[in-house]
Design an enzyme around this catalytic site. Structure first.
Site, PDB file in Angstrom:
ATOM      1  N   LYS A  17      85.803 -56.721  32.611  1.00 26.06           N
ATOM      2  CA  LYS A  17      85.011 -57.266  33.733  1.00 26.06           C
ATOM      3  C   LYS A  17      85.712 -56.959  35.062  1.00 26.06           C
ATOM      4  CE  LYS A  17      85.123 -61.483  32.008  1.00 26.06           C
ATOM      5  NZ  LYS A  17      85.920 -61.199  30.789  1.00 26.06           N
ATOM      6  N   ARG A  92      80.793 -69.639  32.976  1.00 27.50           N
ATOM      7  CA  ARG A  92      81.433 -69.616  31.661  1.00 27.50           C
ATOM      8  C   ARG A  92      80.811 -70.646  30.729  1.00 27.50           C
ATOM      9  NH1 ARG A  92      86.006 -66.464  33.106  1.00 27.50           N
ATOM     10  NH2 ARG A  92      87.564 -66.703  31.521  1.00 27.50           N
ATOM     11  N   ARG A 131      97.705 -55.223  28.355  1.00 28.62           N
ATOM     12  CA  ARG A 131      97.415 -55.293  29.802  1.00 28.62           C
ATOM     13  C   ARG A 131      98.675 -55.651  30.597  1.00 28.62           C
ATOM     14  NH1 ARG A 131      92.738 -59.015  32.047  1.00 28.62           N
ATOM     15  NH2 ARG A 131      93.789 -60.593  30.817  1.00 28.62           N
ATOM     16  N   ARG A 164     100.412 -61.197  31.882  1.00 28.23           N
ATOM     17  CA  ARG A 164      99.906 -62.544  32.194  1.00 28.23           C
ATOM     18  C   ARG A 164     100.316 -63.514  31.090  1.00 28.23           C
ATOM     19  NH1 ARG A 164      93.597 -61.940  33.877  1.00 28.23           N
ATOM     20  NH2 ARG A 164      93.405 -63.657  32.418  1.00 28.23           N
ATOM     21  N   ARG A 175      91.577 -68.170  23.625  1.00 27.46           N
ATOM     22  CA  ARG A 175      90.584 -67.722  24.612  1.00 27.46           C
ATOM     23  C   ARG A 175      89.358 -67.139  23.918  1.00 27.46           C
ATOM     24  NH1 ARG A 175      93.978 -63.813  28.169  1.00 27.46           N
ATOM     25  NH2 ARG A 175      92.071 -63.511  29.364  1.00 27.46           N
TER      26      ARG A 175
HETATM   27  P1  AP5 Z   1      90.203 -56.320  32.401  1.00 26.05           P
HETATM   28  O1  AP5 Z   1      89.306 -55.553  33.305  1.00 26.05           O
HETATM   29  O2  AP5 Z   1      91.403 -56.958  33.007  1.00 26.05           O
HETATM   30  O3  AP5 Z   1      89.348 -57.344  31.520  1.00 26.05           O
HETATM   31  P2  AP5 Z   1      88.617 -58.699  31.942  1.00 26.05           P
HETATM   32  O4  AP5 Z   1      87.333 -58.731  31.197  1.00 26.05           O
HETATM   33  O5  AP5 Z   1      88.570 -58.850  33.430  1.00 26.05           O
HETATM   34  O6  AP5 Z   1      89.640 -59.718  31.280  1.00 26.05           O
HETATM   35  P3  AP5 Z   1      90.213 -61.133  31.761  1.00 26.05           P
HETATM   36  O7  AP5 Z   1      91.289 -61.454  30.766  1.00 26.05           O
HETATM   37  O8  AP5 Z   1      90.638 -61.113  33.195  1.00 26.05           O
HETATM   38  O9  AP5 Z   1      89.002 -62.022  31.573  1.00 26.05           O
HETATM   39  P4  AP5 Z   1      88.998 -63.481  31.235  1.00 26.05           P
HETATM   40  O10 AP5 Z   1      87.556 -63.698  31.395  1.00 26.05           O
HETATM   41  O11 AP5 Z   1      89.574 -63.929  29.974  1.00 26.05           O
HETATM   42  O12 AP5 Z   1      90.048 -64.094  32.279  1.00 26.05           O
HETATM   43  P5  AP5 Z   1      89.881 -64.738  33.725  1.00 26.05           P
HETATM   44  O13 AP5 Z   1      90.930 -64.178  34.572  1.00 26.05           O
HETATM   45  O14 AP5 Z   1      88.465 -64.680  34.176  1.00 26.05           O
HETATM   46  O15 AP5 Z   1      90.679 -55.308  31.232  1.00 26.05           O
HETATM   47  C1  AP5 Z   1      91.593 -55.737  30.225  1.00 26.05           C
HETATM   48  C2  AP5 Z   1      92.546 -54.578  29.897  1.00 26.05           C
HETATM   49  O16 AP5 Z   1      91.826 -53.507  29.286  1.00 26.05           O
HETATM   50  C3  AP5 Z   1      93.249 -53.966  31.106  1.00 26.05           C
HETATM   51  O17 AP5 Z   1      94.557 -53.635  30.726  1.00 26.05           O
HETATM   52  C4  AP5 Z   1      92.420 -52.710  31.441  1.00 26.05           C
HETATM   53  O18 AP5 Z   1      93.216 -51.694  32.033  1.00 26.05           O
HETATM   54  C5  AP5 Z   1      91.924 -52.299  30.063  1.00 26.05           C
HETATM   55  N1  AP5 Z   1      90.567 -51.732  30.088  1.00 26.05           N
HETATM   56  C6  AP5 Z   1      89.497 -52.169  30.822  1.00 26.05           C
HETATM   57  N2  AP5 Z   1      88.416 -51.435  30.534  1.00 26.05           N
HETATM   58  C7  AP5 Z   1      88.785 -50.532  29.589  1.00 26.05           C
HETATM   59  C8  AP5 Z   1      88.091 -49.501  28.871  1.00 26.05           C
HETATM   60  N3  AP5 Z   1      86.779 -49.272  29.071  1.00 26.05           N
HETATM   61  N4  AP5 Z   1      88.786 -48.778  27.955  1.00 26.05           N
HETATM   62  C9  AP5 Z   1      90.101 -49.034  27.738  1.00 26.05           C
HETATM   63  N5  AP5 Z   1      90.816 -49.979  28.387  1.00 26.05           N
HETATM   64  C10 AP5 Z   1      90.163 -50.725  29.304  1.00 26.05           C
HETATM   65  O19 AP5 Z   1      90.162 -66.280  33.399  1.00 26.05           O
HETATM   66  C11 AP5 Z   1      91.473 -66.745  33.075  1.00 26.05           C
HETATM   67  C12 AP5 Z   1      91.416 -68.253  32.820  1.00 26.05           C
HETATM   68  O20 AP5 Z   1      90.963 -68.935  34.010  1.00 26.05           O
HETATM   69  C13 AP5 Z   1      90.431 -68.699  31.730  1.00 26.05           C
HETATM   70  O21 AP5 Z   1      91.003 -68.634  30.433  1.00 26.05           O
HETATM   71  C14 AP5 Z   1      90.137 -70.145  32.171  1.00 26.05           C
HETATM   72  O22 AP5 Z   1      91.182 -71.017  31.832  1.00 26.05           O
HETATM   73  C15 AP5 Z   1      90.116 -70.029  33.689  1.00 26.05           C
HETATM   74  N6  AP5 Z   1      88.752 -69.757  34.220  1.00 26.05           N
HETATM   75  C16 AP5 Z   1      88.339 -68.631  34.868  1.00 26.05           C
HETATM   76  N7  AP5 Z   1      87.053 -68.734  35.218  1.00 26.05           N
HETATM   77  C17 AP5 Z   1      86.628 -69.950  34.783  1.00 26.05           C
HETATM   78  C18 AP5 Z   1      85.383 -70.631  34.836  1.00 26.05           C
HETATM   79  N8  AP5 Z   1      84.297 -70.075  35.410  1.00 26.05           N
HETATM   80  N9  AP5 Z   1      85.295 -71.859  34.278  1.00 26.05           N
HETATM   81  C19 AP5 Z   1      86.381 -72.441  33.701  1.00 26.05           C
HETATM   82  N10 AP5 Z   1      87.582 -71.854  33.610  1.00 26.05           N
HETATM   83  C20 AP5 Z   1      87.715 -70.606  34.159  1.00 26.05           C
END
Ligand code: AP5
Length: 225
Positions: A17, A92, A131, A164, A175
């Site tokens: 994402k 979410r 990552r 992270r 997660r």
């Molecule tokens: P990346 O692009 O970083 O993936 P992502 O989907 O953004 O993953 P996140 O871990 O950031 O998402 P998340 O939803 O769990 O965490 P968030 O920060 O929102 O890609 C991942 C890896 O793969 C990278 O190394 C990249 O280089 C590689 N990659 C990407 N695309 C690729 C491809 N096509 N091919 C190969 N490799 C690829 O949330 C963190 C925490 O915050 C949550 O657990 C929760 O506690 C809290 N939180 C956040 N939002 C909310 C909400 N709305 N409500 C409640 N709690 C929340």
């Protein structure tokens, strides 16, 4: 018909994402709001929100809706979101989606599309385990798929790369469970509204990006007829 682009990115942790959001905001020139980044900044700053959120984030749980909803409602009401926005990591839960719909309705606007990047659990674990992110601006890398030119150093600003805390194996497992139980119901929610667009996140970064851009071009074309 409106030419606004009010977009949300859905998908399991590590689906790409953030990677796609960074590209899409350049294509469409709309602001990008990542609740994960907003929360990590709040934790790093030690703000009241950060102190409350930290324990949930460290364990892989969702931060309670009441701490998140106002942040996003305020964000979409901001003047810079008047022509559209890209939400990454929000909603979410169903109550978060309802709160967004209500806030947009108050502005006579709606979600344009929910972009779902699909990826199976095994690949999620591989993505998150490899990552690395830069400590200065959060630029993302992957040890196998998108390695930095120099180990442990960000190509873009030379800062240190770290793993992270929530990318450790036990937390990744939590997660994923949280995603399946609390976030996946949003797929049906947006499908029922006719807003869901699915993308195969197992493709390469450029291919996924090309598919999303093509879908958005079709959507805009449909809006004009
Ligand atoms: P990346 O692009 O970083 O993936 P992502 O989907 O953004 O993953 P996140 O871990 O950031 O998402 P998340 O939803 O769990 O965490 P968030 O920060 O929102 O890609 C991942 C890896 O793969 C990278 O190394 C990249 O280089 C590689 N990659 C990407 N695309 C690729 C491809 N096509 N091919 C190969 N490799 C690829 O949330 C963190 C925490 O915050 C949550 O657990 C929760 O506690 C809290 N939180 C956040 N939002 C909310 C909400 N709305 N409500 C409640 N709690 C929340």
């Amino acid at each position: 018909m409106s030419q606004e682009l009010n977009l949300i990115l859905l998908g399991p942790p590590g689906a790409g994402k953030g990677t796609q959001a960074a590209r899409l905001v350049q294509d469409f020139n709309i602001p990008w709001a990542s609740t994960g980044d907003m929360l990590r900044t709040a934790v790093a700053e030690g703000s009241e929100l950060g102190i409350k959120a930290k324990g949930f984030m460290d364990s892989g749980a969702l931060v309670p809706d009441e701490l998140i909803v106002d942040l996003i409602v305020e964000r979409v009401r901001n003047a810079d979101s008047a022509d559209g926005f890209l939400l990454d990591g929000y909603p979410r839960t169903i109550p978060q989606a309802d709160a967004l719909a209500e806030a947009l309705q108050g502005l006579s606007r709606t979600v344009t599309a929910a972009l779902l990047i699909e990826l199976d659990d095994e690949e999620v674990i591989r993505r998150l385990s490899g990552r690395r992110v830069c400590t200065a601006s959060g630029h993302g890398y992957h040890l196998d798929f998108d390695p930095p030119k120099h180990e442990g150093i960000c190509d873009q600003d030379g800062s240190r790369l770290i793993q992270r805390d929530d990318d450790k194996p036990d937390v990744i497992k939590n997660r994923l469970e949280v995603y399946h139980a609390q976030t996946k119901p949003l797929v049906e929610y947006y499908e029922n509204l006719g807003l869901l667009r699915r993308f195969d996140g197992s493709r390469g970064q450029t291919e996924v990006h090309d598919h999303i851009r093509a879908a958005m071009a079709t959507l805009r074309l449909e809006e004009t007829v």
